[in-house]
Enzyme design. Structure first.
Site, PDB file in Angstrom:
ATOM      1  N   GLU A  39      -5.516  -4.939  10.438  1.00  0.00           N
ATOM      2  CA  GLU A  39      -4.482  -3.933  10.658  1.00  0.00           C
ATOM      3  C   GLU A  39      -4.775  -3.184  11.953  1.00  0.00           C
ATOM      4  O   GLU A  39      -5.535  -2.208  11.954  1.00  0.00           O
ATOM      5  CB  GLU A  39      -4.451  -2.933   9.497  1.00  0.00           C
TER       6      GLU A  39
ATOM      7  N   LYS B  88       0.125   4.294  -0.268  1.00  0.00           N
ATOM      8  CA  LYS B  88      -0.458   5.507   0.325  1.00  0.00           C
ATOM      9  C   LYS B  88      -0.228   6.688  -0.630  1.00  0.00           C
ATOM     10  O   LYS B  88      -0.290   6.514  -1.838  1.00  0.00           O
ATOM     11  CB  LYS B  88       0.100   5.732   1.732  1.00  0.00           C
TER      12      LYS B  88
ATOM     13  N   GLY C 142       2.389   2.136  10.875  1.00  0.00           N
ATOM     14  CA  GLY C 142       3.352   3.234  10.775  1.00  0.00           C
ATOM     15  C   GLY C 142       4.060   3.551  12.073  1.00  0.00           C
ATOM     16  O   GLY C 142       4.717   4.589  12.183  1.00  0.00           O
TER      17      GLY C 142
ATOM     18  N   GLU D  52      -6.518   4.697   7.726  1.00  0.00           N
ATOM     19  CA  GLU D  52      -6.353   6.142   7.489  1.00  0.00           C
ATOM     20  C   GLU D  52      -7.624   6.746   6.886  1.00  0.00           C
ATOM     21  O   GLU D  52      -7.961   7.899   7.164  1.00  0.00           O
ATOM     22  CB  GLU D  52      -5.112   6.379   6.606  1.00  0.00           C
TER      23      GLU D  52
ATOM     24  N   ASN E 114       0.871  -1.185   0.000  1.00  0.00           N
ATOM     25  CA  ASN E 114       0.000   0.000   0.000  1.00  0.00           C
ATOM     26  C   ASN E 114       0.899   1.222   0.000  1.00  0.00           C
ATOM     27  O   ASN E 114       1.510   1.558   1.014  1.00  0.00           O
ATOM     28  CB  ASN E 114      -0.889  -0.036   1.250  1.00  0.00           C
TER      29      ASN E 114
ATOM     30  N   HIS F 126      -9.523   1.344   4.837  1.00  0.00           N
ATOM     31  CA  HIS F 126      -8.200   1.434   5.466  1.00  0.00           C
ATOM     32  C   HIS F 126      -8.288   2.353   6.682  1.00  0.00           C
ATOM     33  O   HIS F 126      -9.036   3.329   6.698  1.00  0.00           O
ATOM     34  CB  HIS F 126      -7.167   1.964   4.463  1.00  0.00           C
TER      35      HIS F 126
ATOM     36  N   SER G  30       3.334  -2.200  10.377  1.00  0.00           N
ATOM     37  CA  SER G  30       4.776  -2.274  10.644  1.00  0.00           C
ATOM     38  C   SER G  30       5.399  -3.594  10.211  1.00  0.00           C
ATOM     39  O   SER G  30       6.296  -4.106  10.887  1.00  0.00           O
ATOM     40  CB  SER G  30       5.064  -1.973  12.127  1.00  0.00           C
TER      41      SER G  30
END
Ligand code: PGA
Length: 252
Positions: free
Chosen positions: A170, A15, A176, A102, A13, A100, A214
């Site tokens: 996730e 991003k 991250g 985010e 991904n 996702h 991560s």
């Protein structure tokens, strides 16, 4: 595409990183070090603007697919800034990340919207990758399973029976941060998700459940070896072709 994807499924991904030119440069570097192999599936999720460049650069590589990071649920209309599932399919992409972390936590996407997006993806012949995961305070409050039930249920509800899909677990606290879930924590969450998928009447064993958060070259093999972990969804570590090739080569 065969009904059962070769596993593991290793997805990158990107991003909001990589222009069309940078996507081409990445793909040519990655494909030099990752020879075609049919015992696994690699998927890239570039920014929408770089999807066509990535697909063109991957010509002939049937072992590598491309998807988008987000769609709108309508086919077309006055929705400035959005792209639709039929447009994504017409561009030659095959997967869609839905929900996702985010999208949920920065852009306020709701469970209901995630369900509509997953259904729109399936209706266009795309495979939704439904992303679920708990925040740290939810885990600490013992709400992990409640969150997964709610997020998964809302996404599966609108999907037609028999629709192809994948799930990505996730945990928000792992994305991250450099702090990945342990293989044991991943196995527990994935086993729970598999049971929920079965209870929802899906052919749960056929649905790849990816771990994300991560993932790095050094922890990929251990995470892939965990129970019910069928693949990885990789953010930061998918941006470097050599590092991502190490992840894509990990596991059985
Ligand atoms: P990360 O992101 O690998 O950088 O933690 C994972 C994701 O957001 O899919």
């Amino acid at each position: 595409m065969s009904e059962r994807l070769p596993r593991p499924v290793i997805a990158g991904n990107w991003k909001m990183f990589k222009s069309p030119g940078e996507a081409r440069t990445f793909i040519s570097a990655f494909t030099r070090v990752h020879a075609p192999r049919h015992d696994r599936t690699v998927i890239f999720f570039p920014p929408a603007l770089a999807v066509s460049a990535a697909i063109d650069a991957l010509a002939g590589r049937t072992d590598i697919a491309v998807g988008v990071q987000n769609i709108h649920w309508e086919k077309e209309g006055a929705f400035t800034g959005e792209i639709s599932a039929p447009m994504v399919a017409a561009a030659g992409a095959r997967y869609v990340l839905c929900g996702h972390s985010e999208r949920r936590h920065i852009f306020g996407e709701t469970d209901e919207q995630v369900g509509r997006k997953a259904a729109a993806a399936a209706a266009a012949g795309l495979v939704p990758v439904i992303c679920v995961g708990e925040k740290l305070e939810e885990r600490r409050a013992g709400q992990l399973e409640d969150v997964l039930v709610r997020q998964l249920g809302a996404a599966l509800g609108p999907l037609p029976a028999g629709a192809r899909l994948a799930v990505a677990y996730e945990p928000v606290w792992a994305i991250g941060t450099g702090v990945n879930a342990t293989p044991e924590d991943a196995a527990a969450a994935h086993g729970f998700l598999r049971a929920r998928l079965a209870a929802a009447g899906t052919r749960a064993a056929r649905i790849p459940i990816l771990y994300g958060g991560s993932v790095k070259p050094d922890n990929a093999a251990a995470l892939l070896a965990a129970g019910d972990v069928d693949g990885l969804l990789v953010g930061g570590a998918s941006l470097d072709p050599e590092g991502f090739a190490r992840i894509a080569a990990a596991g059985a």
